[in-house]
Structures are given as structure tokens and as C-alpha cells.
Design a protein around this motif. Structure first.
Motif, PDB file in Angstrom:
ATOM      1  N   MET A 147     -20.875  12.949  -2.327  1.00 17.29           N
ATOM      2  CA  MET A 147     -19.474  13.200  -2.693  1.00 17.29           C
ATOM      3  C   MET A 147     -18.990  14.538  -2.150  1.00 17.29           C
ATOM      4  SD  MET A 147     -16.859  11.838  -3.840  1.00 17.29           S
ATOM      5  CE  MET A 147     -15.367  12.793  -3.568  1.00 17.29           C
TER       6      MET A 147
ATOM      7  N   LEU B 126     -11.375  16.030   2.892  1.00 20.37           N
ATOM      8  CA  LEU B 126     -10.065  15.794   2.248  1.00 20.37           C
ATOM      9  C   LEU B 126      -9.188  17.041   2.297  1.00 20.37           C
ATOM     10  CD1 LEU B 126     -10.606  13.874  -1.130  1.00 20.37           C
ATOM     11  CD2 LEU B 126      -9.207  13.128   0.808  1.00 20.37           C
TER      12      LEU B 126
ATOM     13  N   ALA C 252     -24.335  16.404  -5.967  1.00 21.68           N
ATOM     14  CA  ALA C 252     -23.980  15.090  -5.432  1.00 21.68           C
ATOM     15  C   ALA C 252     -23.571  15.246  -3.969  1.00 21.68           C
ATOM     16  CB  ALA C 252     -22.842  14.489  -6.250  1.00 21.68           C
TER      17      ALA C 252
ATOM     18  N   PHE D  43     -16.410  20.272  -5.657  1.00 23.57           N
ATOM     19  CA  PHE D  43     -17.302  19.678  -4.639  1.00 23.57           C
ATOM     20  C   PHE D  43     -17.139  20.468  -3.339  1.00 23.57           C
ATOM     21  CE2 PHE D  43     -16.920  15.465  -7.042  1.00 23.57           C
ATOM     22  CZ  PHE D  43     -18.255  15.400  -7.421  1.00 23.57           C
TER      23      PHE D  43
ATOM     24  N   HIS E 107     -16.286   3.622  -5.121  1.00 23.22           N
ATOM     25  CA  HIS E 107     -15.771   3.675  -6.504  1.00 23.22           C
ATOM     26  C   HIS E 107     -15.184   2.340  -6.974  1.00 23.22           C
ATOM     27  CE1 HIS E 107     -16.409   7.986  -7.128  1.00 23.22           C
ATOM     28  NE2 HIS E 107     -16.065   8.151  -5.866  1.00 23.22           N
TER      29      HIS E 107
ATOM     30  N   SER F 222     -14.823   1.990  -1.247  1.00 23.65           N
ATOM     31  CA  SER F 222     -16.126   1.467  -0.824  1.00 23.65           C
ATOM     32  C   SER F 222     -17.232   1.885  -1.782  1.00 23.65           C
ATOM     33  CB  SER F 222     -16.438   1.903   0.608  1.00 23.65           C
ATOM     34  OG  SER F 222     -16.565   3.307   0.672  1.00 23.65           O
TER      35      SER F 222
ATOM     36  N   GLN G 221     -23.865   4.370 -10.674  1.00 17.94           N
ATOM     37  CA  GLN G 221     -23.819   5.830 -10.438  1.00 17.94           C
ATOM     38  C   GLN G 221     -22.458   6.287  -9.910  1.00 17.94           C
ATOM     39  OE1 GLN G 221     -25.663   7.319  -6.751  1.00 17.94           O
ATOM     40  NE2 GLN G 221     -26.312   5.219  -6.302  1.00 17.94           N
ATOM     41  N   PHE G 222     -21.635   5.350  -9.423  1.00 17.19           N
ATOM     42  CA  PHE G 222     -20.315   5.713  -8.887  1.00 17.19           C
ATOM     43  C   PHE G 222     -19.301   5.688 -10.023  1.00 17.19           C
ATOM     44  CE2 PHE G 222     -22.549   3.489  -5.377  1.00 17.19           C
ATOM     45  CZ  PHE G 222     -22.718   4.587  -4.549  1.00 17.19           C
ATOM     46  N   PRO G 223     -18.709   6.825 -10.350  1.00 12.49           N
ATOM     47  CA  PRO G 223     -17.859   6.868 -11.548  1.00 12.49           C
ATOM     48  C   PRO G 223     -16.545   6.105 -11.415  1.00 12.49           C
ATOM     49  CG  PRO G 223     -17.785   8.970 -10.373  1.00 12.49           C
ATOM     50  CD  PRO G 223     -18.852   8.148  -9.716  1.00 12.49           C
TER      51      PRO G 223
ATOM     52  N   VAL H  11      -4.175  10.985  -3.565  1.00 11.11           N
ATOM     53  CA  VAL H  11      -5.153  10.042  -4.108  1.00 11.11           C
ATOM     54  C   VAL H  11      -5.316  10.262  -5.615  1.00 11.11           C
ATOM     55  CG1 VAL H  11      -7.403  11.183  -3.722  1.00 11.11           C
ATOM     56  CG2 VAL H  11      -7.181   8.755  -3.302  1.00 11.11           C
TER      57      VAL H  11
ATOM     58  N   PRO I  47     -13.973   8.479   4.368  1.00 13.93           N
ATOM     59  CA  PRO I  47     -14.205   7.053   4.115  1.00 13.93           C
ATOM     60  C   PRO I  47     -13.289   6.534   3.013  1.00 13.93           C
ATOM     61  CG  PRO I  47     -15.914   8.355   3.064  1.00 13.93           C
ATOM     62  CD  PRO I  47     -15.006   9.335   3.783  1.00 13.93           C
ATOM     63  N   ALA I  48     -13.141   5.213   2.940  1.00 15.69           N
ATOM     64  CA  ALA I  48     -12.362   4.613   1.849  1.00 15.69           C
ATOM     65  C   ALA I  48     -13.069   4.880   0.527  1.00 15.69           C
ATOM     66  CB  ALA I  48     -12.244   3.109   2.075  1.00 15.69           C
ATOM     67  N   CYS I  49     -12.333   5.455  -0.417  1.00 15.60           N
ATOM     68  CA  CYS I  49     -12.922   5.749  -1.735  1.00 15.60           C
ATOM     69  C   CYS I  49     -13.389   4.456  -2.395  1.00 15.60           C
ATOM     70  CB  CYS I  49     -11.905   6.432  -2.650  1.00 15.60           C
ATOM     71  SG  CYS I  49     -10.868   7.671  -1.846  1.00 15.60           S
TER      72      CYS I  49
ATOM     73  N   LEU J 230      -9.175  15.354 -11.617  1.00 13.80           N
ATOM     74  CA  LEU J 230      -9.707  14.855 -10.337  1.00 13.80           C
ATOM     75  C   LEU J 230      -9.570  15.924  -9.261  1.00 13.80           C
ATOM     76  CD1 LEU J 230      -8.226  11.221 -10.467  1.00 13.80           C
ATOM     77  CD2 LEU J 230     -10.630  11.873 -10.816  1.00 13.80           C
TER      78      LEU J 230
HETATM   79  C1  HEC Z   1     -20.288   7.162  -0.229  1.00 16.78           C
HETATM   80  C2  HEC Z   1     -19.859   6.945  -1.578  1.00 16.78           C
HETATM   81  C3  HEC Z   1     -18.596   7.671  -2.041  1.00 16.78           C
HETATM   82  C4  HEC Z   1     -17.353   7.643  -1.439  1.00 16.78           C
HETATM   83  C5  HEC Z   1     -16.941   6.949  -0.159  1.00 16.78           C
HETATM   84  C6  HEC Z   1     -16.490   8.405  -2.317  1.00 16.78           C
HETATM   85  N1  HEC Z   1     -17.183   8.872  -3.397  1.00 16.78           N
HETATM   86 FE1  HEC Z   1     -16.430   9.959  -4.941  1.00 16.78          FE
HETATM   87  N2  HEC Z   1     -18.276  10.039  -5.809  1.00 16.78           N
HETATM   88  C7  HEC Z   1     -19.402   9.435  -5.319  1.00 16.78           C
HETATM   89  C8  HEC Z   1     -20.500   9.681  -6.226  1.00 16.78           C
HETATM   90  C9  HEC Z   1     -21.933   9.205  -6.072  1.00 16.78           C
HETATM   91  C10 HEC Z   1     -19.973  10.446  -7.288  1.00 16.78           C
HETATM   92  C11 HEC Z   1     -20.743  10.939  -8.529  1.00 16.78           C
HETATM   93  C12 HEC Z   1     -21.346  12.273  -8.268  1.00 16.78           C
HETATM   94  C13 HEC Z   1     -22.227  12.732  -9.397  1.00 16.78           C
HETATM   95  O1  HEC Z   1     -23.064  11.958  -9.842  1.00 16.78           O
HETATM   96  O2  HEC Z   1     -22.035  13.868  -9.816  1.00 16.78           O
HETATM   97  C14 HEC Z   1     -18.570  10.654  -6.988  1.00 16.78           C
HETATM   98  C15 HEC Z   1     -17.708  11.377  -7.795  1.00 16.78           C
HETATM   99  C16 HEC Z   1     -16.367  11.572  -7.548  1.00 16.78           C
HETATM  100  C17 HEC Z   1     -15.464  12.348  -8.371  1.00 16.78           C
HETATM  101  C18 HEC Z   1     -15.806  13.047  -9.689  1.00 16.78           C
HETATM  102  C19 HEC Z   1     -15.426  12.136 -10.838  1.00 16.78           C
HETATM  103  C20 HEC Z   1     -15.604  12.737 -12.199  1.00 16.78           C
HETATM  104  O3  HEC Z   1     -15.350  11.998 -13.165  1.00 16.78           O
HETATM  105  O4  HEC Z   1     -15.960  13.903 -12.316  1.00 16.78           O
HETATM  106  C21 HEC Z   1     -14.240  12.316  -7.778  1.00 16.78           C
HETATM  107  C22 HEC Z   1     -12.976  12.980  -8.257  1.00 16.78           C
HETATM  108  C23 HEC Z   1     -14.365  11.503  -6.588  1.00 16.78           C
HETATM  109  N3  HEC Z   1     -15.675  11.065  -6.465  1.00 16.78           N
HETATM  110  C24 HEC Z   1     -13.312  11.211  -5.723  1.00 16.78           C
HETATM  111  C25 HEC Z   1     -13.440  10.460  -4.557  1.00 16.78           C
HETATM  112  C26 HEC Z   1     -12.347  10.197  -3.650  1.00 16.78           C
HETATM  113  C27 HEC Z   1     -10.923  10.677  -3.860  1.00 16.78           C
HETATM  114  C28 HEC Z   1     -12.860   9.480  -2.614  1.00 16.78           C
HETATM  115  C29 HEC Z   1     -12.133   8.976  -1.366  1.00 16.78           C
HETATM  116  C30 HEC Z   1     -11.457   9.981  -0.589  1.00 16.78           C
HETATM  117  C31 HEC Z   1     -14.272   9.286  -2.884  1.00 16.78           C
HETATM  118  N4  HEC Z   1     -14.587   9.893  -4.078  1.00 16.78           N
HETATM  119  C32 HEC Z   1     -15.144   8.603  -2.064  1.00 16.78           C
HETATM  120  C33 HEC Z   1     -19.510   8.703  -4.148  1.00 16.78           C
HETATM  121  C34 HEC Z   1     -18.477   8.444  -3.278  1.00 16.78           C
END
Ligand code: HEC
Ligand code: HEC
Length: 210
Positions: A188, A195, A185, A177, A149, A147, A158-160, A203, A143-145, A170
Motif C-alpha cells: 500500500m 497518488l 504495509a 503511507f 479493495h 483490484s 487482508q484488504f480493508p 478517490v 493501479p486500480a484500487c 482516508l
Molecule cells: C495491490 C493491492 C492494493 C491496491 C492496488 C491498493 N491497495 Fe490500499 N491497501 C492494500 C492493503 C494490503 C492495505 C492494508 C494495509 C495494512 O494491513 O496495514 C491497504 C490499505 C489502504 C488504506 C488504509 C485503510 C484504513 O482503514 O486505514 C487506504 C486508505 C487505501 N488502502 C487506499 C487505497 C487507494 C485509494 C487505492 C487506489 C489508488 C489503493 N488503496 C490500492 C492494498 C492495496
């Protein structure tokens, strides 16, 4: 005039001073960003940098991170829910010393600090990363990040925030993960599993430069 604490005037009891300061630093404190600032310079800056503006990819930037996410992570370390190796080695011990009021003041303080961005020398990689961030990779079910973040990677609740974060950090998080060691989480983790390494690199390069 109020009486000064005994250790303050007595040179003989100087050994008690660091202990007293540690107790004051970790005691129940009002949830104020001011308190967070004092604690952060004593307890966090050595690794996370001044005001959370980390200069080393080993340590994530905390400046401008969302308050809800910071709170959740500190509690996650304290309660051993965030379990990757670096979390265990670096954050479990210190987080075990933080009560809820201290967590609140630190999260408030760091969320109020101005975010900073890095750079990337590879414009093609950054452009590829931007596309993934904004549109995902439909073929692979990514999915698009943006959407979750935020359109600028600025985070929300809650979305960092990801914008400006060290690319190496990163990449390490995407890996943990994927390997299941950062397992609290599920949303995520599911995204990370879609990926590929090249897409993750792109990214991460894009985000570091924002
Ligand atoms: C459906 C929602 C969603 C999408 C879409 C999503 N993320 Fe996330 N992401 C999260 C959430 C929720 C967390 C926080 C997890 C936690 O609380 O530990 C997170 C955490 C992260 C983190 C950790 C950040 C940190 O500071 O440690 C990274 C890196 C990340 N996402 C990268 C991505 C990337 C790259 C994409 C796109 C390819 C993406 N995410 C798409 C929901 C999403
Ligand atoms: C000895 C070095 C060290 C100290 C001191 C330290 N940290 Fe950390 N911290 C780290 C490392 C390394 C990580 C990354 C862990 C990982 O990769 O899982 C981290 C991760 C974090 C995260 C998660 C960030 C994210 O984007 O997910 C938060 C929040 C955090 N630290 C807050 C703090 C606070 C607040 C303090 C002071 C009370 C502090 N840290 C003190 C080394 C340190």
C-alpha cells in the motif's frame, strides 16, 4: 443459589468494583461476537461510535470492516508495527491491554456490524474518484484500487473495506503511507507514492459516499 461476589453486596468495598469490572473486561474471554459487543461498548464506542459507526472523521469507522484486517491492525498497534503519530497516541495503549482472544472477539463483532456510508456534495470530484478507483491512473503507475479493495470498495480479507469510510481519515492514511510512518504495509505504501494530492482527494470523496 450461587454466592454473589463480596463487592456486589458490600457497599463499603465499592472502590473495588471498577477494578473488578476492568479485570473481567480484559480477561481471557471466549472468541464470541457477543463478548466483542460488550467490550466494544465499554472500551471502543467513546471514540469509534456505537457499533463502530463513527461520526467523527478523527476516528475511523469499524462497522463492516473485514475480520482479518481488524485482527491484523489490533495486533499491529499492540506490537508497535503500525507507528504513525495518531496510532501511537490513541491506539497503542489500549491495544496493549488486548490478548489474542479479546482481539478475536472484537474483530468478529465489528466485522458483523452493518456498514454505513457518508455523502459528498461534489459530484464531479466523486466521478473523478470513481474512475481512479476502478481504472487507476495508468500515466502515473497507479493501479486500480478495486483490484485489491473489491469492486465496491467492500474489502476482502487482508484488504480493508474503504467504502463509507470518512474521507479525512482516508486522506490521513494515504499521507502516512507516503511519509513512511505507517510502514508495515509495503504494497500500500508503493501505491500511495504514486497518488498525487488531487487524485487522493477525489478517490477519498468517492469512497466516503459509497
Ligand atoms: C495491490 C493491492 C492494493 C491496491 C492496488 C491498493 N491497495 Fe490500499 N491497501 C492494500 C492493503 C494490503 C492495505 C492494508 C494495509 C495494512 O494491513 O496495514 C491497504 C490499505 C489502504 C488504506 C488504509 C485503510 C484504513 O482503514 O486505514 C487506504 C486508505 C487505501 N488502502 C487506499 C487505497 C487507494 C485509494 C487505492 C487506489 C489508488 C489503493 N488503496 C490500492 C492494498 C492495496
Ligand atoms: C481515545 C480514542 C480511541 C479509543 C478509545 C479506541 N480507538 Fe481505535 N482508533 C482511534 C484513532 C484516532 C484511530 C486512527 C489512528 C490512525 O490514524 O492511525 C484508531 C484506529 C483504530 C483501528 C484501525 C482502523 C483502520 O481502518 O485501519 C482499529 C481496528 C481500532 N482503532 C480499533 C479499536 C478498538 C477495537 C477499540 C476498543 C478496544 C478502540 N479502537 C478504541 C481512537 C480510539
Amino acid at each position: 443459589m450461587p454466592l454473589l461476589p463480596r463487592w456486589f453486596t458490600s457497599p463499603i468495598s465499592s472502590a473495588a468494583v471498577p477494578l473488578t469490572i476492568a479485570v473481567l473486561a480484559l480477561g481471557a474471554a471466549p472468541a464470541q461476537a457477543q463478548e466483542g459487543e460488550r467490550l466494544s461498548s465499554q472500551l471502543c464506542a467513546a471514540c469509534h461510535g456505537v457499533h463502530g459507526d463513527s461520526k467523527s472523521p478523527m476516528f475511523p469507522k469499524l462497522n463492516g470492516q473485514t475480520q482479518d484486517y481488524l485482527t491484523a491492525q489490533l495486533k499491529g498497534f499492540r506490537e508497535h508495527q503500525r507507528g504513525e503519530t495518531d496510532a501511537r497516541s490513541y491506539m497503542w495503549a489500549i491495544a496493549s491491554q488486548l490478548d489474542d482472544a479479546t482481539v478475536a472477539s472484537l474483530a468478529e463483532y465489528f466485522s458483523q456490524q452493518k456498514p454505513t456510508s457518508g455523502s459528498s456534495s461534489d459530484a464531479a470530484l466523486v466521478a473523478q474518484g470513481q474512475k481512479i478507483f476502478e481504472e487507476g491512473v495508468p500515466d502515473k503507475g497507479t493501479p486500480a484500487c478495486a483490484s485489491c479493495h473489491g469492486a465496491q470498495g467492500q474489502g476482502n480479507g487482508q484488504f480493508p473495506r474503504l467504502a463509507g469510510q470518512h474521507a479525512d481519515y482516508l486522506m490521513r492514511q494515504i499521507r502516512v503511507f507516503q511519509n513512511g510512518s505507517r510502514a508495515n504495509a509495503p504494497v500500500m505504501s508503493a501505491v500511495a507514492h504514486t497518488l498525487g494530492n488531487e487524485d487522493a482527494k477525489a478517490v477519498a470523496a468517492f469512497l466516503q459516499s459509497r
